[in-house]
Design a protein around this motif. Structure first.
Motif, PDB file in Angstrom:
ATOM      1  N   LEU A  41     -18.249   8.562  -4.720  1.00 32.57           N
ATOM      2  CA  LEU A  41     -18.156   9.933  -4.459  1.00 32.57           C
ATOM      3  C   LEU A  41     -18.428  10.846  -4.070  1.00 32.57           C
ATOM      4  CD1 LEU A  41     -16.901   8.136  -6.551  1.00 32.57           C
ATOM      5  CD2 LEU A  41     -17.027  10.236  -8.402  1.00 32.57           C
ATOM      6  N   PRO A  42     -18.201  11.972  -3.170  1.00 30.12           N
ATOM      7  CA  PRO A  42     -19.060  13.512  -2.528  1.00 30.12           C
ATOM      8  C   PRO A  42     -20.171  13.444  -2.969  1.00 30.12           C
ATOM      9  CG  PRO A  42     -16.651  13.637  -2.445  1.00 30.12           C
ATOM     10  CD  PRO A  42     -17.049  12.095  -4.108  1.00 30.12           C
ATOM     11  N   GLY A  43     -21.116  13.591  -2.839  1.00 29.20           N
ATOM     12  CA  GLY A  43     -22.598  14.028  -3.311  1.00 29.20           C
ATOM     13  C   GLY A  43     -22.344  15.761  -3.954  1.00 29.20           C
ATOM     14  N   SER A  44     -23.088  15.575  -5.272  1.00 25.65           N
ATOM     15  CA  SER A  44     -22.354  16.877  -6.224  1.00 25.65           C
ATOM     16  C   SER A  44     -22.682  17.883  -5.038  1.00 25.65           C
ATOM     17  CB  SER A  44     -24.129  16.716  -7.008  1.00 25.65           C
ATOM     18  OG  SER A  44     -24.571  16.954  -6.982  1.00 25.65           O
ATOM     19  N   ARG A  45     -23.649  17.815  -3.732  1.00 29.07           N
ATOM     20  CA  ARG A  45     -23.916  19.584  -3.396  1.00 29.07           C
ATOM     21  C   ARG A  45     -22.167  19.771  -2.508  1.00 29.07           C
ATOM     22  NH1 ARG A  45     -29.148  18.316  -3.469  1.00 29.07           N
ATOM     23  NH2 ARG A  45     -30.352  20.210  -4.196  1.00 29.07           N
ATOM     24  N   THR A  46     -22.374  18.242  -1.927  1.00 24.21           N
ATOM     25  CA  THR A  46     -20.668  18.544  -1.214  1.00 24.21           C
ATOM     26  C   THR A  46     -19.508  18.413  -2.175  1.00 24.21           C
ATOM     27  OG1 THR A  46     -21.938  16.360   0.635  1.00 24.21           O
ATOM     28  CG2 THR A  46     -19.359  16.606   0.573  1.00 24.21           C
ATOM     29  N   LEU A  47     -19.297  18.412  -2.657  1.00 25.63           N
ATOM     30  CA  LEU A  47     -18.372  18.677  -3.698  1.00 25.63           C
ATOM     31  C   LEU A  47     -18.117  19.553  -4.508  1.00 25.63           C
ATOM     32  CD1 LEU A  47     -15.535  16.967  -4.571  1.00 25.63           C
ATOM     33  CD2 LEU A  47     -16.705  16.396  -7.131  1.00 25.63           C
ATOM     34  N   SER A  48     -19.125  20.624  -4.754  1.00 25.28           N
ATOM     35  CA  SER A  48     -19.042  21.724  -5.691  1.00 25.28           C
ATOM     36  C   SER A  48     -18.924  22.989  -4.082  1.00 25.28           C
ATOM     37  CB  SER A  48     -20.759  21.887  -5.315  1.00 25.28           C
ATOM     38  OG  SER A  48     -21.749  22.169  -4.424  1.00 25.28           O
ATOM     39  N   ASP A  49     -19.636  22.969  -2.808  1.00 24.78           N
ATOM     40  CA  ASP A  49     -19.150  23.945  -1.427  1.00 24.78           C
ATOM     41  C   ASP A  49     -17.513  23.502  -1.601  1.00 24.78           C
ATOM     42  OD1 ASP A  49     -21.772  24.044  -1.304  1.00 24.78           O
ATOM     43  OD2 ASP A  49     -22.649  23.064   0.456  1.00 24.78           O
ATOM     44  N   LEU A  50     -16.850  22.046  -1.360  1.00 25.34           N
ATOM     45  CA  LEU A  50     -15.654  22.193  -1.325  1.00 25.34           C
ATOM     46  C   LEU A  50     -14.743  22.383  -1.424  1.00 25.34           C
ATOM     47  CD1 LEU A  50     -15.520  18.353  -0.571  1.00 25.34           C
ATOM     48  CD2 LEU A  50     -14.915  19.875   1.524  1.00 25.34           C
ATOM     49  N   ILE A  51     -15.287  22.472  -3.522  1.00 30.57           N
ATOM     50  CA  ILE A  51     -14.347  23.130  -4.159  1.00 30.57           C
ATOM     51  C   ILE A  51     -14.234  23.956  -4.911  1.00 30.57           C
ATOM     52  CG2 ILE A  51     -13.804  20.796  -5.095  1.00 30.57           C
ATOM     53  CD1 ILE A  51     -15.052  20.877  -7.551  1.00 30.57           C
ATOM     54  N   GLY A  52     -15.762  24.842  -4.152  1.00 32.15           N
ATOM     55  CA  GLY A  52     -16.005  26.172  -5.048  1.00 32.15           C
ATOM     56  C   GLY A  52     -16.014  26.226  -6.212  1.00 32.15           C
ATOM     57  N   LEU A  53     -16.730  25.424  -6.650  1.00 28.48           N
ATOM     58  CA  LEU A  53     -17.441  24.593  -8.530  1.00 28.48           C
ATOM     59  C   LEU A  53     -18.960  24.748  -7.881  1.00 28.48           C
ATOM     60  CD1 LEU A  53     -15.459  22.557  -9.740  1.00 28.48           C
ATOM     61  CD2 LEU A  53     -15.645  25.484 -10.278  1.00 28.48           C
ATOM     62  N   HIS A  54     -19.920  25.504  -9.242  1.00 24.55           N
ATOM     63  CA  HIS A  54     -21.962  25.533  -9.176  1.00 24.55           C
ATOM     64  C   HIS A  54     -21.718  23.935  -8.952  1.00 24.55           C
ATOM     65  CE1 HIS A  54     -24.981  25.876 -10.544  1.00 24.55           C
ATOM     66  NE2 HIS A  54     -25.280  27.433 -10.278  1.00 24.55           N
ATOM     67  N   ARG A  55     -23.057  23.483  -8.593  1.00 27.49           N
ATOM     68  CA  ARG A  55     -23.469  22.262  -8.635  1.00 27.49           C
ATOM     69  C   ARG A  55     -23.633  21.287  -9.773  1.00 27.49           C
ATOM     70  NH1 ARG A  55     -28.566  19.983  -8.105  1.00 27.49           N
ATOM     71  NH2 ARG A  55     -28.517  17.911  -7.411  1.00 27.49           N
ATOM     72  N   LYS A  56     -23.693  22.091 -11.132  1.00 30.59           N
ATOM     73  CA  LYS A  56     -24.431  21.753 -12.124  1.00 30.59           C
ATOM     74  C   LYS A  56     -23.218  21.382 -13.662  1.00 30.59           C
ATOM     75  CE  LYS A  56     -28.056  24.427 -13.190  1.00 30.59           C
ATOM     76  NZ  LYS A  56     -29.432  26.066 -14.721  1.00 30.59           N
ATOM     77  N   THR A  57     -22.019  22.240 -12.332  1.00 33.17           N
ATOM     78  CA  THR A  57     -20.882  21.534 -13.220  1.00 33.17           C
ATOM     79  C   THR A  57     -20.182  20.079 -12.676  1.00 33.17           C
ATOM     80  OG1 THR A  57     -19.978  23.355 -13.339  1.00 33.17           O
ATOM     81  CG2 THR A  57     -17.945  22.328 -13.364  1.00 33.17           C
ATOM     82  N   VAL A  58     -20.708  19.999 -11.053  1.00 36.26           N
ATOM     83  CA  VAL A  58     -20.378  18.745 -10.534  1.00 36.26           C
ATOM     84  C   VAL A  58     -20.846  17.211 -11.204  1.00 36.26           C
ATOM     85  CG1 VAL A  58     -19.983  17.120  -8.304  1.00 36.26           C
ATOM     86  CG2 VAL A  58     -19.148  19.749  -8.638  1.00 36.26           C
ATOM     87  N   VAL A  59     -22.350  17.911 -11.254  1.00 30.94           N
ATOM     88  CA  VAL A  59     -23.407  17.420 -12.186  1.00 30.94           C
ATOM     89  C   VAL A  59     -23.156  16.811 -13.513  1.00 30.94           C
ATOM     90  CG1 VAL A  59     -25.602  16.842 -12.587  1.00 30.94           C
ATOM     91  CG2 VAL A  59     -25.289  17.995 -10.755  1.00 30.94           C
ATOM     92  N   ALA A  60     -22.317  18.022 -14.150  1.00 27.57           N
ATOM     93  CA  ALA A  60     -21.534  17.267 -15.503  1.00 27.57           C
ATOM     94  C   ALA A  60     -20.349  16.659 -16.043  1.00 27.57           C
ATOM     95  CB  ALA A  60     -21.678  18.516 -16.021  1.00 27.57           C
ATOM     96  N   CYS A  61     -19.986  16.940 -14.779  1.00 30.53           N
ATOM     97  CA  CYS A  61     -18.435  15.338 -14.823  1.00 30.53           C
ATOM     98  C   CYS A  61     -19.045  14.248 -13.957  1.00 30.53           C
ATOM     99  CB  CYS A  61     -17.924  16.397 -13.339  1.00 30.53           C
ATOM    100  SG  CYS A  61     -16.709  15.036 -12.899  1.00 30.53           S
ATOM    101  N   TYR A  62     -19.549  14.022 -13.241  1.00 31.75           N
ATOM    102  CA  TYR A  62     -20.366  12.478 -12.519  1.00 31.75           C
ATOM    103  C   TYR A  62     -21.249  12.387 -13.883  1.00 31.75           C
ATOM    104  CZ  TYR A  62     -19.520  13.258  -8.053  1.00 31.75           C
ATOM    105  OH  TYR A  62     -18.554  13.804  -6.415  1.00 31.75           O
ATOM    106  N   GLU A  63     -22.473  12.819 -14.645  1.00 30.45           N
ATOM    107  CA  GLU A  63     -22.567  12.828 -15.945  1.00 30.45           C
ATOM    108  C   GLU A  63     -21.325  11.489 -16.446  1.00 30.45           C
ATOM    109  OE1 GLU A  63     -25.416  15.556 -17.327  1.00 30.45           O
ATOM    110  OE2 GLU A  63     -26.827  15.356 -15.929  1.00 30.45           O
ATOM    111  N   GLU A  64     -20.339  12.411 -17.151  1.00 35.46           N
ATOM    112  CA  GLU A  64     -19.655  12.072 -17.973  1.00 35.46           C
ATOM    113  C   GLU A  64     -18.472  10.954 -17.757  1.00 35.46           C
ATOM    114  OE1 GLU A  64     -17.405  12.454 -21.385  1.00 35.46           O
ATOM    115  OE2 GLU A  64     -18.544  13.685 -20.994  1.00 35.46           O
TER     116      GLU A  64
END
Length: 491
Positions: A41-64
């Motif tokens: 999966l893309p790194g959390s920073r990379t994905l947050s930049d791609l889809i315009g979400l805060h990195r903490k949201t992506v991190v929470a998604c990956y943890e889930e």
């Protein structure tokens, strides 16, 4: 490279948290193999930049995703789809069926024809129904009950009832009911003889499950409450049917059957036989009790509308005369107050009550303790008796008015005896007419006659059904009879 920017859709107006929306979309990508096993999966920073979400949201998604077992996280390497997730075998849907729920199941189960019933469907509010004899919910003492309920709910001690409790029902209600039923129905019981149920039907179901083995013989009336027939037949009972006349169940016919078969139980609605409304006479009551003692069968007495009597004092139930432990007595507060309040009772010798409580644990862990406490108070402070006195007066007036209307307007088409109690008439259609045809024509008058066949399960061709009167005030009764008359004129 997966185009995450275009395939990930976030709904900012949804009540679902954004990280859960993102998690669910990643799960879909994994299930459909867009992200195959071991895909990174893309790194959390990379994905947050791609889809315009805060990195903490992506991190929470990956943890889930990791917590649910869809991905694994490898330190200093990244997040990867779990390698052992199997391909989900899915059915290919024709395009025209997409978005529709399948009517087929992917597993085997038994469909028992005994349980099939054509329950009435819902029509617009301007339709009227021939009901089975139901109370008028508009007479429910909802204000009194609400006051009691709030008072109980606001007590600190009420928290003790918020957890799992006894399968026997609330002890206070059992104690209250024991006293009340001893006083009003001539019983001689303690709370140990009472199991609180969610209506009398639950009591009958528990009884049937414990009494009946496959091919056991149960005696019922030739005309009988159809739901209880189903309740007995479901565990495999063989029903033996006896005639019902103006004195109730033919107990001499029961005696003959007992000499021929090993009868396990007899079912009776002794106060007002369902559906014909007749009362089991005193001679037959004593005869039935003696037969139960001699042949060791149970009497399941369903006293569904004991409180509604108009011409005389209520006749004491068989349970009040039982000295040998043969009677299982079921009743409820549902009919007396309102059907929505699922509070009933089963009364029997203590060993049978204990076994019912054991079985109830695997059907319905317990009742509503706060509601049961409410009804305990409702009974103890005299509110139930006051309510009964009020509605009995109203229902008697409605019975008299309804019967007068039927005789004046429909005597050419049907006949009936004025019932001494209950909430329904046993109406016999003249032999020139059939309920099947009447039912079809009545729909044109926005009058619904549902399940008329259940009143003649043995094909005796008595041409009669129950017609409830308690639910209708004078204006509604006039409209009901008007539609019925127009139906018969159009026959």
């Amino acid at each position: 490279m997966i185009p995450y920017k275009t395939i990930i859709k976030i709904d900012r107006t949804s009540k679902q948290p954004v990280y859960i929306q993102l998690t669910n979309q990643f799960i879909d990508l994994i299930k459909e193999r867009t992200l195959p096993p071991q895909a990174k999966l893309p790194g959390s920073r990379t994905l947050s930049d791609l889809i315009g979400l805060h990195r903490k949201t992506v991190v929470a998604c990956y943890e889930e995703l990791e917590m649910q077992g869809w991905v694994i996280s490898v330190p200093k390497k990244g997040t990867f789809v779990h390698k052992d997730i199997p391909i989900l075998q899915q059915q290919e849907w024709p395009e025209k069926l997409l978005g529709k729920k399948d009517d087929k199941t992917g597993f085997a189960f038994e469909q028992n024809p005994i349980l099939c019933r054509n329950f009435p469907q819902h029509y617009a509010d301007d339709y009227m129904y021939v009901n089975d004899g139901v109370p008028d919910e508009r007479l429910t003492p909802i204000k009194d009950l609400s006051i009691i309920y709030r008072k109980i709910a606001n007590k600190k001690s009420t928290f003790d009832y918020m957890n799992y409790g006894t399968t026997y029902g609330n002890p206070e209600l059992r104690e209250t009911l024991a006293g009340y039923l001893n006083e009003t129905r001539g019983l001689n019981i303690t709370k140990d003889n009472i199991l609180i149920t969610r209506g009398s039907q639950m009591g009958m179901f528990l009884t049937a499950q414990l009494l009946i083995k496959n091919q056991d013989y149960i005696i019922v009336g030739e005309t009988n409450y159809s739901s209880v027939n189903t309740t007995f037949e479901f565990p495999g009972a063989k029903l033996l049917k006896v005639k019902v006349d103006k004195h109730g169940l033919d107990t001499h016919a029961i005696e003959k059957l007992c000499k021929k078969y090993a009868v396990k139980a007899v079912y009776t609605t002794s106060h007002h036989h369902h559906p014909t409304t007749v009362t089991l006479c005193a001679e037959r009551r004593m005869h039935l009790l003696n037969l139960a003692k001699a042949h060791h069968f149970a009497i399941l007495e369903d006293d569904y509308d004991y409180d509604f009597h108009y011409n005389h004092a209520p006749i004491l139930p068989l349970a009040s005369h039982d000295t040998c432990g043969n009677v299982i007595y079921v009743g409820s507060i549902c009919k007396t107050v309102a059907p929505v309040f699922r509070v009933g009772y089963l009364i029997a010798p203590k060993p049978f009550v204990n076994e019912c409580a054991n079985l109830r644990r695997f059907i319905d862990r317990q009742g509503d303790a706060i509601l049961e406490l409410t009804f305990s108070s409702f009974i103890k402070d005299g509110s139930l008796d006051r309510h009964i006195k009020k509605v009995v007066k109203i229902y008697k007036e409605r019975r008299d008015f309804f019967c007068k209307l039927l005789k004046e307007e429909l005597s050419d088409y049907l006949s009936f005896e004025i019932p001494k109690g209950g909430m329904a008439l046993w109406v016999t259609l003249n032999k020139n007419y059939s309920w099947e045809t009447v039912t079809d024509i009545a729909k044109q008058q926005k009058l619904i006659i549902s399940e008329w066949k259940r009143y003649d399960m043995t094909n005796a061709n008595h041409n009669a059904i129950r017609v409830g009167f308690a639910r209708y005030d004078e204006t509604e009764a006039k409209e009901f009879v008007k539609r019925f008359k127009k139906t018969m004129q159009d026959y």
